[in-house]
Design a protein around this motif. Structure first.
Motif, mmCIF file in Angstrom:
data_model
loop_
_atom_site.group_PDB
_atom_site.id
_atom_site.type_symbol
_atom_site.label_atom_id
_atom_site.label_comp_id
_atom_site.label_asym_id
_atom_site.label_seq_id
_atom_site.Cartn_x
_atom_site.Cartn_y
_atom_site.Cartn_z
ATOM 1 N N ALA A 25 0.805 -1.216 0.000
ATOM 2 C CA ALA A 25 0.000 0.000 0.000
ATOM 3 C C ALA A 25 0.839 1.268 0.000
ATOM 4 C CB ALA A 25 -0.942 0.004 1.213
ATOM 5 N N GLY A 26 2.149 1.150 0.185
ATOM 6 C CA GLY A 26 3.005 2.324 0.222
ATOM 7 C C GLY A 26 3.217 2.822 1.639
ATOM 8 N N GLY B 12 14.690 -0.938 7.284
ATOM 9 C CA GLY B 12 13.765 0.130 6.972
ATOM 10 C C GLY B 12 13.115 -0.105 5.614
ATOM 11 N N HIS B 13 12.701 0.971 4.961
ATOM 12 C CA HIS B 13 12.060 0.895 3.644
ATOM 13 C C HIS B 13 12.363 2.166 2.867
ATOM 14 C CE1 HIS B 13 9.071 -2.453 3.083
ATOM 15 N NE2 HIS B 13 9.294 -2.606 4.376
ATOM 16 N N VAL B 14 12.467 2.028 1.564
ATOM 17 C CA VAL B 14 12.391 3.158 0.649
ATOM 18 C C VAL B 14 11.133 2.973 -0.193
ATOM 19 C CG1 VAL B 14 14.847 3.646 0.470
ATOM 20 C CG2 VAL B 14 13.827 1.948 -1.042
ATOM 21 N N THR B 15 10.721 4.028 -0.858
ATOM 22 C CA THR B 15 9.630 3.902 -1.826
ATOM 23 C C THR B 15 10.210 3.440 -3.162
ATOM 24 O OG1 THR B 15 8.144 5.484 -0.793
ATOM 25 C CG2 THR B 15 7.934 5.190 -3.173
ATOM 26 N N ARG C 296 13.967 7.139 -2.326
ATOM 27 C CA ARG C 296 13.383 6.386 -3.444
ATOM 28 C C ARG C 296 14.495 5.575 -4.093
ATOM 29 N NH1 ARG C 296 11.025 10.701 -7.473
ATOM 30 N NH2 ARG C 296 13.269 11.072 -7.567
ATOM 31 N N ALA C 297 14.112 4.458 -4.682
ATOM 32 C CA ALA C 297 15.118 3.641 -5.356
ATOM 33 C C ALA C 297 14.453 2.711 -6.351
ATOM 34 C CB ALA C 297 15.923 2.825 -4.341
ATOM 35 N N PRO C 298 15.122 2.417 -7.478
ATOM 36 C CA PRO C 298 14.640 1.359 -8.367
ATOM 37 C C PRO C 298 14.669 0.018 -7.631
ATOM 38 C CG PRO C 298 16.345 2.695 -9.425
ATOM 39 C CD PRO C 298 16.353 3.037 -7.978
ATOM 40 N N ASP D 289 6.412 -9.132 -7.342
ATOM 41 C CA ASP D 289 5.115 -9.088 -6.661
ATOM 42 C C ASP D 289 4.901 -7.831 -5.824
ATOM 43 O OD1 ASP D 289 7.111 -9.843 -4.978
ATOM 44 O OD2 ASP D 289 6.087 -11.536 -4.066
ATOM 45 N N VAL D 290 5.707 -6.802 -6.016
ATOM 46 C CA VAL D 290 5.518 -5.524 -5.315
ATOM 47 C C VAL D 290 5.228 -4.451 -6.355
ATOM 48 C CG1 VAL D 290 6.607 -3.760 -3.884
ATOM 49 C CG2 VAL D 290 6.996 -6.180 -3.384
ATOM 50 N N PRO D 291 4.167 -3.646 -6.164
ATOM 51 C CA PRO D 291 3.842 -2.619 -7.166
ATOM 52 C C PRO D 291 4.819 -1.460 -7.133
ATOM 53 C CG PRO D 291 2.384 -2.423 -5.273
ATOM 54 C CD PRO D 291 3.194 -3.665 -5.052
ATOM 55 N N ASP D 292 4.971 -0.794 -8.262
ATOM 56 C CA ASP D 292 5.760 0.430 -8.296
ATOM 57 C C ASP D 292 5.117 1.429 -7.343
ATOM 58 O OD1 ASP D 292 7.889 1.911 -9.101
ATOM 59 O OD2 ASP D 292 7.115 2.423 -11.068
#
Length: 475
Positions: free
Chosen positions: A206-207, A249-252, A361-363, A368-371
């Motif tokens: 969901a972001g 952690g996470h990036v978008t 942000r990162a490529p 199975d994960v949406p952009d």
């Protein structure tokens, strides 16, 4: 400190901890010791992080090098997915575990103490967190368990496990009940770990800042609140410590791609198993691994990647595979192992805010994960930064510790606080957890990386282990 409860909130970024999103965690951090420079390991993936936590060693020591990997001796025609128990056991080659260092459960048992695991994550991750549960006769339960005595025990006590959903809130809440209503009163473990799969699941799908994600995060924090309340109500509450952590952690994700397809378009024979028509096996990830049929392909692949603006520096199990200055050694990060890929690709992220104004942000390569979904695994600042809070028991109060820490330092710190032995681990006991006067700021350094990138890093002392902080473009 006689007992300790560990609570993992999978994937939680420390900059999302506040009184609105996580009121219980924010309040606990203010009362205890918060490590401002806590970091993950590399790759910053859950089934690399969990063994690093539970063994006190980095991937080069314990041998679990990626969520998804290739091992021709185990499965020459396909990738191994460590979220699956069957693939974890295949890697063990008839043994109990593929891990090459003892786990926390084993260390405690040798000293007459008990360990219990409650997991709302994947079955494979649960197996890695407590691989010796059957042999030790101790408690290990995962939300995916349907067979066996422990699954029946939980089902008889609390009813059926809710089905998986996105977000995974119902299972997170049920796992909290399993710990508080069943494991703690019935089994009374000396150390217990509960692994909550949120906010990681919601971040991915969901972001990072969506309403669904924030609701899942608040639900996970509410479970933590009930655990704190249980601890505070015990007659020996002063002797029970709490450790709250995230594994990465996470990036978008910004620019979803398939590295395998990109390599094929460039003329390489890339696939997901080493068949007769494949020369390069690619494991999709935020730091994809490449296993080569012939090491002579490495310079060609490096030449191609050097022309792609989405590609960051390469890392290698054996840096001699490329000319000096073209690759970083995985050993620099404590991540080189016989199972490691020949080459590991990084993606060129940035510090720009996403559409929720969260930096990073990162490529990425994840089918199975949406952009626009959350991703982790690489060396971006937001992927490496983790939550680490210790409170109660022997831990100090009102401390913001500056000393560097990573997942491998947590168990040594726990054992030290309980007066137990912890020899043979790579991690170290974090003295600032107990006394603010023992805190020391990190020694910071910047290392040049191929392709006009730099790696920001820390050490606790001159000549000490390197704690990577961020990979970024130079300048």
């Amino acid at each position: 400190m006689k007992r300790c409860l560990m609570v993992a909130l999978d994937g939680l970024r420390p900059d999302m901890v506040n009184a609105t999103n996580t009121p219980h965690l924010a309040a606990l951090a203010a009362r205890g010791t918060r490590f401002a420079n806590a970091r993950s390991v590399f790759p910053s993936e859950t089934r690399v992080a969990t063994p690093s936590l539970i063994t006190g060693c980095r991937p080069g020591g314990h041998g679990m090098v990626a969520n998804t990997l290739f091992d021709a001796s185990v499965a020459p025609d396909r990738l191994l997915r460590t979220k699956l128990v069957e693939d974890v056991l295949a890697m063990a080659a008839g043994g109990e575990t593929p891990l090459q260092r003892p786990s926390l459960g084993e260390r405690l048992a040798r000293q007459g103490k008990t360990f219990a695991l409650v997991s709302a994550g994947t079955a494979g991750a649960a197996r890695l967190l407590h691989p010796a549960a059957e042999r030790l006769g101790s408690f290990r339960w995962n939300v995916e368990d349907t067979e066996g005595a422990t699954a029946a025990e939980v089902r008889d006590a609390l009813g059926a496990t809710p089905p998986h959903a996105t977000p995974n809130t119902a299972r997170v809440e049920f796992a909290g009940r399993v710990l508080i209503e069943h494991v703690l009163p019935r089994h009374r473990p000396d150390v217990a770990l509960i692994w909550l799969s949120e906010p990681d699941v919601a971040f991915h799908w969901a972001g990072l800042g969506s309403e669904a994600t924030l609701a899942a995060l608040r639900a996970a924090d509410a479970v933590l609140g009930r655990i704190i309340a249980w601890r505070d109500a015990q007659p020996d509450a002063a002797e029970i410590g709490l450790i709250i952590l995230s594994d990465h952690g996470h990036v978008t994700g910004h620019g979803k791609m398939s590295l395998r397809e990109e390599l094929c378009r460039a003329g390489f024979r890339a696939g997901t198993g080493m068949g007769t028509d494949v020369d390069v096996v690619v494991a999709p990830a935020s730091a994809p691994g490449l296993w080569l049929r012939d090491a002579a392909l490495a310079p060609q692949i490096a030449d191609y990647l050097a022309t792609q603006n989405w590609a960051g520096p390469l890392l290698a199990r054996d840096p001699a595979i490329l000319a000096a200055g073209r690759v970083l050694p995985l050993s620099l990060l404590g991540s080189a192992h016989a199972r490691s890929a020949d080459l590991v690709v990084t993606f060129a992220g940035d510090e720009e805010p996403d559409h929720w104004s969260l930096p990073g942000r990162a490529p990425f390569d994840a089918p199975d994960v949406p952009d626009g979904g959350g991703m982790h695994g690489g060396l971006h600042r937001a992927e490496l930064a983790t939550v680490l809070v210790m409170q109660g028991g022997a831990f100090g109060a009102g401390i913001v510790a500056e000393e560097p820490a990573d997942l491998t330092d947590i168990v040594p710190t726990l054992l030290h606080g309980m007066g137990l032995a912890g020899e043979g681990m790579e991690g170290r006991a974090l003295r600032a957890a107990y006394r603010a006067a023992d805190d020391a700021p990190p020694l910071r350094e910047t290392l040049e990386a191929p392709g006009n990138f730099v790696l920001e890093a820390m050490r606790a002392a001159e000549g000490g282990r390197l704690y990577p902080t961020a990979l970024r473009r130079a300048g």
